[in-house]
Design a protein around this motif. Structure first.
Motif, PDB file in Angstrom:
ATOM      1  N   VAL A   4       0.829  -0.974   0.113  1.00  0.00           N
ATOM      2  CA  VAL A   4       0.025  -0.107  -0.082  1.00  0.00           C
ATOM      3  C   VAL A   4       0.773   1.197   0.156  1.00  0.00           C
ATOM      4  O   VAL A   4       1.789   1.335   0.867  1.00  0.00           O
ATOM      5  N   ARG A   5       0.601   2.065  -0.987  1.00  0.00           N
ATOM      6  CA  ARG A   5       1.535   3.210  -1.019  1.00  0.00           C
ATOM      7  C   ARG A   5       0.455   4.487  -0.828  1.00  0.00           C
ATOM      8  O   ARG A   5      -0.629   4.441  -1.625  1.00  0.00           O
ATOM      9  N   LYS A   6       0.995   5.602   0.019  1.00  0.00           N
ATOM     10  CA  LYS A   6       0.120   6.682   0.047  1.00  0.00           C
ATOM     11  C   LYS A   6       1.019   7.739   0.032  1.00  0.00           C
ATOM     12  O   LYS A   6       2.266   7.615   0.693  1.00  0.00           O
ATOM     13  N   GLU A   7       0.310   8.929  -0.406  1.00  0.00           N
ATOM     14  CA  GLU A   7       1.340  10.240  -0.337  1.00  0.00           C
ATOM     15  C   GLU A   7       0.452  11.575  -0.165  1.00  0.00           C
ATOM     16  O   GLU A   7      -0.569  11.527  -0.477  1.00  0.00           O
ATOM     17  N   PHE A   8       1.193  12.743   0.366  1.00  0.00           N
ATOM     18  CA  PHE A   8       0.478  13.835   0.374  1.00  0.00           C
ATOM     19  C   PHE A   8       1.652  15.081   0.004  1.00  0.00           C
ATOM     20  O   PHE A   8       2.917  14.655   0.041  1.00  0.00           O
ATOM     21  N   ARG A   9       1.119  16.256  -0.478  1.00  0.00           N
ATOM     22  CA  ARG A   9       1.968  17.366  -0.676  1.00  0.00           C
ATOM     23  C   ARG A   9       1.905  18.161   0.409  1.00  0.00           C
ATOM     24  O   ARG A   9       0.841  18.409   0.958  1.00  0.00           O
ATOM     25  N   SER A  10       2.992  18.734   0.836  1.00  0.00           N
ATOM     26  CA  SER A  10       3.143  19.765   2.126  1.00  0.00           C
ATOM     27  C   SER A  10       3.735  21.129   1.170  1.00  0.00           C
ATOM     28  O   SER A  10       4.517  21.128   0.553  1.00  0.00           O
ATOM     29  N   ALA A  11       3.318  22.076   1.692  1.00  0.00           N
ATOM     30  CA  ALA A  11       3.921  23.366   1.245  1.00  0.00           C
ATOM     31  C   ALA A  11       5.178  23.896   1.955  1.00  0.00           C
ATOM     32  O   ALA A  11       5.966  24.683   1.536  1.00  0.00           O
ATOM     33  N   ARG A  12       5.433  22.800   3.003  1.00  0.00           N
ATOM     34  CA  ARG A  12       6.663  23.268   3.702  1.00  0.00           C
ATOM     35  C   ARG A  12       7.928  22.631   3.157  1.00  0.00           C
ATOM     36  O   ARG A  12       7.663  21.735   2.251  1.00  0.00           O
ATOM     37  N   SER A  13       9.103  23.014   3.319  1.00  0.00           N
ATOM     38  CA  SER A  13      10.041  22.408   2.541  1.00  0.00           C
ATOM     39  C   SER A  13      10.479  20.862   3.024  1.00  0.00           C
ATOM     40  O   SER A  13      10.080  20.651   4.194  1.00  0.00           O
ATOM     41  N   LEU A 105       2.634  -9.012   4.750  1.00  0.00           N
ATOM     42  CA  LEU A 105       1.726 -10.178   4.701  1.00  0.00           C
ATOM     43  C   LEU A 105       1.139 -10.367   6.149  1.00  0.00           C
ATOM     44  O   LEU A 105       1.665 -10.113   7.103  1.00  0.00           O
ATOM     45  N   PRO A 106      -0.161 -10.932   5.955  1.00  0.00           N
ATOM     46  CA  PRO A 106      -0.717 -11.595   4.825  1.00  0.00           C
ATOM     47  C   PRO A 106      -1.690 -10.537   3.835  1.00  0.00           C
ATOM     48  O   PRO A 106      -1.881  -9.390   4.513  1.00  0.00           O
ATOM     49  N   ASP A 107      -1.776 -10.973   2.577  1.00  0.00           N
ATOM     50  CA  ASP A 107      -2.337  -9.959   1.846  1.00  0.00           C
ATOM     51  C   ASP A 107      -3.758  -9.858   2.173  1.00  0.00           C
ATOM     52  O   ASP A 107      -4.213  -8.596   1.743  1.00  0.00           O
ATOM     53  N   MET A 112      -7.541  -3.466   5.412  1.00  0.00           N
ATOM     54  CA  MET A 112      -7.603  -2.670   6.837  1.00  0.00           C
ATOM     55  C   MET A 112      -6.278  -1.767   6.788  1.00  0.00           C
ATOM     56  O   MET A 112      -6.453  -0.591   7.433  1.00  0.00           O
ATOM     57  N   GLN A 113      -5.205  -2.217   6.132  1.00  0.00           N
ATOM     58  CA  GLN A 113      -3.811  -1.592   6.121  1.00  0.00           C
ATOM     59  C   GLN A 113      -4.172  -0.183   5.333  1.00  0.00           C
ATOM     60  O   GLN A 113      -3.878   0.932   5.870  1.00  0.00           O
ATOM     61  N   ALA A 114      -4.801  -0.091   4.313  1.00  0.00           N
ATOM     62  CA  ALA A 114      -5.086   0.889   3.555  1.00  0.00           C
ATOM     63  C   ALA A 114      -5.948   2.007   4.292  1.00  0.00           C
ATOM     64  O   ALA A 114      -5.617   3.297   4.296  1.00  0.00           O
ATOM     65  N   VAL A 115      -6.945   1.739   4.955  1.00  0.00           N
ATOM     66  CA  VAL A 115      -7.825   2.581   5.782  1.00  0.00           C
ATOM     67  C   VAL A 115      -7.078   2.999   6.704  1.00  0.00           C
ATOM     68  O   VAL A 115      -7.118   4.231   7.218  1.00  0.00           O
ATOM     69  N   SER A 116      -6.154   2.289   7.684  1.00  0.00           N
ATOM     70  CA  SER A 116      -5.163   2.868   8.674  1.00  0.00           C
ATOM     71  C   SER A 116      -4.443   3.833   8.034  1.00  0.00           C
ATOM     72  O   SER A 116      -4.269   4.854   8.715  1.00  0.00           O
ATOM     73  N   MET A 117      -3.703   3.514   6.856  1.00  0.00           N
ATOM     74  CA  MET A 117      -2.760   4.238   6.519  1.00  0.00           C
ATOM     75  C   MET A 117      -3.619   5.802   6.035  1.00  0.00           C
ATOM     76  O   MET A 117      -3.037   6.938   6.101  1.00  0.00           O
TER      77      MET A 117
END
Length: 129
Positions: A4-13, A105-107, A112-117
């Motif tokens: 699972v990969r998540k990201e956001f952009r910040s205006a901070r350096s 793992l487990p797949d 649940m992992q995505a919701v938590s992240m």
């Protein structure tokens, strides 16, 4: 193995956000509200307490100031066979991107992992966005 990969952009350096992320012992500062406490143990692991009361022990794998990248693992959770996470801060114009990738793992834990992240990401974006 699920990822699972998540990201956001910040205006901070990138340096400003990395200054918060790199403090392995203080993840509650990076994700306030999602993480309520962090306690370092003699083993070197951090015991993370989440808003729902769950506690998870995480071990630092690596921290790289040049790459602004922190990697940690969960080694002793009864429901997790493998868990490795990388969080990285990448310069992006006048701000930066925060990228969080977890392999596990487990797949079957993917949803649940995505919701938590997502919840963790929202707290982090609010704190350092």
């Amino acid at each position: 193995m699920a990822t699972v990969r998540k990201e956001f952009r910040s205006a901070r350096s990138a340096d400003e956000v990395w200054a918060v992320l790199r403090k392995f012992e203080a993840v509650h500062e990076m994700a306030p509200g999602f993480v309520t406490a962090t306690k370092m143990e003699p083993s070197g692991a951090r015991l993370v307490t989440f808003a729902n009361g769950a506690e998870i022990r995480e071990w630092l794998v690596s921290s790289n100031d040049v790459e602004r990248r922190l990697v940690y693992a969960i080694l002793d959770h009864p429901r997790i066979q493998h868990y490795n996470a990388a969080a990285q801060v990448i310069p992006d114009g006048n701000g930066c991107r925060f990228v969080w990738t977890v392999d596990f793992l487990p797949d079957g834990m993917a949803e649940m992992q995505a919701v938590s992240m997502e919840a963790g990401l929202a707290a982090m974006a609010k704190a350092v966005g």
